[in-house]
Design a protein around this motif. Sequence first.
Motif, PDB file in Angstrom:
ATOM      1  N   HIS A  86      40.881 -58.601  96.334  1.00  0.00           N
ATOM      2  CA  HIS A  86      42.552 -58.391  96.723  1.00  0.00           C
ATOM      3  C   HIS A  86      42.687 -58.018  98.035  1.00  0.00           C
ATOM      4  O   HIS A  86      41.898 -56.897  98.455  1.00  0.00           O
ATOM      5  CB  HIS A  86      43.137 -57.126  95.804  1.00  0.00           C
ATOM      6  N   VAL A  87      43.460 -58.788  98.720  1.00  0.00           N
ATOM      7  CA  VAL A  87      43.896 -58.628 100.196  1.00  0.00           C
ATOM      8  C   VAL A  87      45.291 -58.571  99.993  1.00  0.00           C
ATOM      9  O   VAL A  87      45.977 -59.283  99.766  1.00  0.00           O
ATOM     10  CB  VAL A  87      43.350 -59.724 101.300  1.00  0.00           C
ATOM     11  N   GLY A  88      45.743 -57.308 100.313  1.00  0.00           N
ATOM     12  CA  GLY A  88      47.223 -57.062 100.463  1.00  0.00           C
ATOM     13  C   GLY A  88      47.825 -57.584 101.349  1.00  0.00           C
ATOM     14  O   GLY A  88      47.053 -57.727 102.574  1.00  0.00           O
ATOM     15  N   PRO A  89      49.202 -58.120 101.221  1.00  0.00           N
ATOM     16  CA  PRO A  89      49.744 -58.648 102.349  1.00  0.00           C
ATOM     17  C   PRO A  89      50.310 -57.515 103.437  1.00  0.00           C
ATOM     18  O   PRO A  89      50.743 -56.425 103.180  1.00  0.00           O
ATOM     19  CB  PRO A  89      51.127 -59.313 101.924  1.00  0.00           C
ATOM     20  N   SER A  90      49.739 -57.637 104.949  1.00  0.00           N
ATOM     21  CA  SER A  90      50.189 -56.515 105.829  1.00  0.00           C
ATOM     22  C   SER A  90      51.476 -56.461 105.814  1.00  0.00           C
ATOM     23  O   SER A  90      52.388 -57.328 106.005  1.00  0.00           O
ATOM     24  CB  SER A  90      49.544 -56.833 107.125  1.00  0.00           C
ATOM     25  N   TYR A  91      51.841 -55.238 106.006  1.00  0.00           N
ATOM     26  CA  TYR A  91      53.215 -54.874 106.610  1.00  0.00           C
ATOM     27  C   TYR A  91      54.226 -54.890 105.285  1.00  0.00           C
ATOM     28  O   TYR A  91      55.498 -54.781 105.417  1.00  0.00           O
ATOM     29  CB  TYR A  91      53.822 -55.314 107.816  1.00  0.00           C
TER      30      TYR A  91
END
Length: 311
Positions: free
Chosen positions: A78-83
């Motif tokens: 899981h790579v969360g969306p930055s900002y």
Amino acid sequence: MPADPAADLLLITSASGKQASTLLPLLSGWKNLRLAVKSSASKERLQQQHPHAEVIQTDLYSPSNCASLLKGVNVVIHVGPSYHPHEAALGKMMIDAAVTEYQNGQGTLRHFILSSVLNSQLSKMMNHDCKKEVEEYIMESGLPYTILQPSTMMDNIPIGMLAQQESPVFKAAWSTDLKFSMLALKDLAAVMKTVLEEREKHFYAQYPLTSTNTPLTFGDAMSVISKKLGKEVKIEHLQYKDAVNGLLIRLYGTTEGVDPRSKDAAQRMVLFYDNRGLIGNSNVLEWVLGRKALQFDEWVQRKLEENKKTS
């Protein structure tokens, strides 16, 4: 047991981003891939690049969408969306859906790999604070997890553009005098692949990840690039507003219509980096990989060679 690339179903979120795009070429042995993206353009591009993968266009800010994505999955990166204004909530929804699939060890899920950020304890930055909250949530979830904590990326430096300019100018978003520990995306992808495939060896671990053995300033970095290019790369330290806008454009392609909370996160990060930098240690990365990390001068040389091959 280690992962089984021939049988396991791997889900990757933010699959069109830099982290996943560098990882995917290393996963040719994985037969079952589910790639989650936000836009139709990303879906079309990834489907062409990885025709054997299941590419799903979805909004992760939805418990039902997260549940659908995790259905039958054995391992998730899981790579969360930055900002993202709801990054923490979104990460928790993914974890809740994973808990359902895990079923206290009786379900399909075997491993949750979370891409976080170096020094997530630095709560003055909103993006760090969100990721710290998600880290805590997964620690309390009962899931077998691994937390990866990447530093600022070397690959954000536009080496190709600088090489093409007759009188190159690097536009620095923050202080050119403060030191940073930088990470090569290739090193991060190699760590992800190792953790993914070795599995149990990395359960319940938190790995701070940086490549540079010695922190360096933007001034140091441009000096290295100047020597490699055979011409001086000058540095322009952007005004605060321009630095923030530059980050938003890099992420969203525009500053128009960006959620004010996303802009807040970019502003806080620029202020922090401009006054404190970001420092880590490369020992953990080198231990995980069993080799030396890619140093900045090596990264520059490789990028220049790659540019020559594609030009």
